[in-house]
Scaffold this active site. Sequence first.
Site, mmCIF file in Angstrom:
data_model
loop_
_atom_site.group_PDB
_atom_site.id
_atom_site.type_symbol
_atom_site.label_atom_id
_atom_site.label_comp_id
_atom_site.label_asym_id
_atom_site.label_seq_id
_atom_site.Cartn_x
_atom_site.Cartn_y
_atom_site.Cartn_z
ATOM 1 N N GLU A 1 86.533 -46.530 -58.470
ATOM 2 C CA GLU A 1 86.789 -47.027 -57.117
ATOM 3 C C GLU A 1 85.696 -46.654 -56.124
ATOM 4 O O GLU A 1 85.358 -45.478 -55.964
ATOM 5 C CB GLU A 1 88.137 -46.508 -56.607
ATOM 6 C CG GLU A 1 88.488 -47.045 -55.217
ATOM 7 C CD GLU A 1 89.917 -46.770 -54.805
ATOM 8 O OE1 GLU A 1 90.238 -46.978 -53.618
ATOM 9 O OE2 GLU A 1 90.726 -46.355 -55.671
ATOM 10 N N LYS A 7 94.646 -50.538 -55.869
ATOM 11 C CA LYS A 7 96.051 -50.195 -55.683
ATOM 12 C C LYS A 7 96.884 -51.169 -56.509
ATOM 13 O O LYS A 7 96.831 -52.379 -56.300
ATOM 14 C CB LYS A 7 96.432 -50.290 -54.203
ATOM 15 C CG LYS A 7 97.824 -49.814 -53.862
ATOM 16 C CD LYS A 7 98.043 -48.370 -54.219
ATOM 17 C CE LYS A 7 97.211 -47.424 -53.414
ATOM 18 N NZ LYS A 7 97.497 -45.990 -53.766
#
Length: 385
Positions: free
Chosen positions: A196, A212
């Site tokens: 990420e 997410k």
Amino acid sequence: MIDVPAAPVNCRHRLTEHTRWQWHLHDGGNPAGDLETFLAAHDLPLHDLTRPTTTHHHTRRTCGAALYVSAAAGAHLAHAPTGAPTPIPALPDIVAIVYHHTDTPTPPTNPTTRRPWTLGDWTPSWTPTTHAHAIDTVRTAISHGTVYQTNLVGHASAPYTGDPLPALTRLGALPGARYGGTLTGPGWALGCASPETLIEITGTRLTTRPIKGTRPATPTGRHDLLTSTKERAEHIMIVDLERNDLARVARTGTVTVDDLYAIRRWCNLWQAESTISATLADGLGLADLLRAICPGGSVTGAPKHAALHQIATLEPVGRGASMGALGWITPGHLDLGLTIRTAAADTHRLHLWAGGGITWHSDPTAEVAEAAAKAAPLRATLTTA
């Protein structure tokens, strides 16, 4: 070989540490400003990120710098509670390491000189029952309108013998580890397998890629993730939060969502990722950037400050090396990953963190299982001799 996450591949075998600066929470003061001053003193002037130094790479003594910022330091910069104490007191909350180039890199350690690697049983900081209770507490807060979403993170540790660095290095080789690598210091070492991007700056362009939403990497898992109303709603809350964070350091009207809810693979999991970008505002430095985007929205919640207050109340052990920022800075380019899928060692124990975002529709049993699924590839990799 020095293996700093996001460092240029063609430089890693030529890096040698020149100097470092570090800061702990108990030091107080102005850490973001002091960090900026330290880097400027070592050929990395970042007082105005839109005007990097024009010195050519091959004529600079400094190649770049590794930067690590803990989740607790990020909360401090945001004037929010910093949470429970870290389980690794030796690990600073901010570390900057400046590297020069060398033509005589240090040879790798001979494996036969290392003590045999053994890893004991993992001891969690909370049980599935206490984890589920914390999730229910968040859901109650959501019903009262205190938060919309809070990310809860659990911790586990295990005793070890031998050198932890080879095990931590293996994390960086996991599939999808965009920020794979290690960082070390006196009494501590960390290994990162994060996919990420917390923040990347190339020229004047800012980019963040929040992740997410997670499912097993099977056709059914992919379909479930694509069609889950709960996961999509949770994801879009974080996209909105990240848009707001970028807007604090962007030229007015330049924040865009370039890619929404794309499905990517990390190890044996599908994850939902979006890409948000903007044009950097004039006159902003590294300190301004860190104050705006730390800690990362995908590991805090929305609203961020309210979520940080809940996190500080509910998590029994500090986030340590996890959920912070780690990456590489060089003039004209900054690339920091979010330290999810990250483990760290002190002199006796290995530490690991995993969790997930909690919304009103979260099922406690499913959330506990998701955290375990995220930790499983890391545990397996770290256990391997």
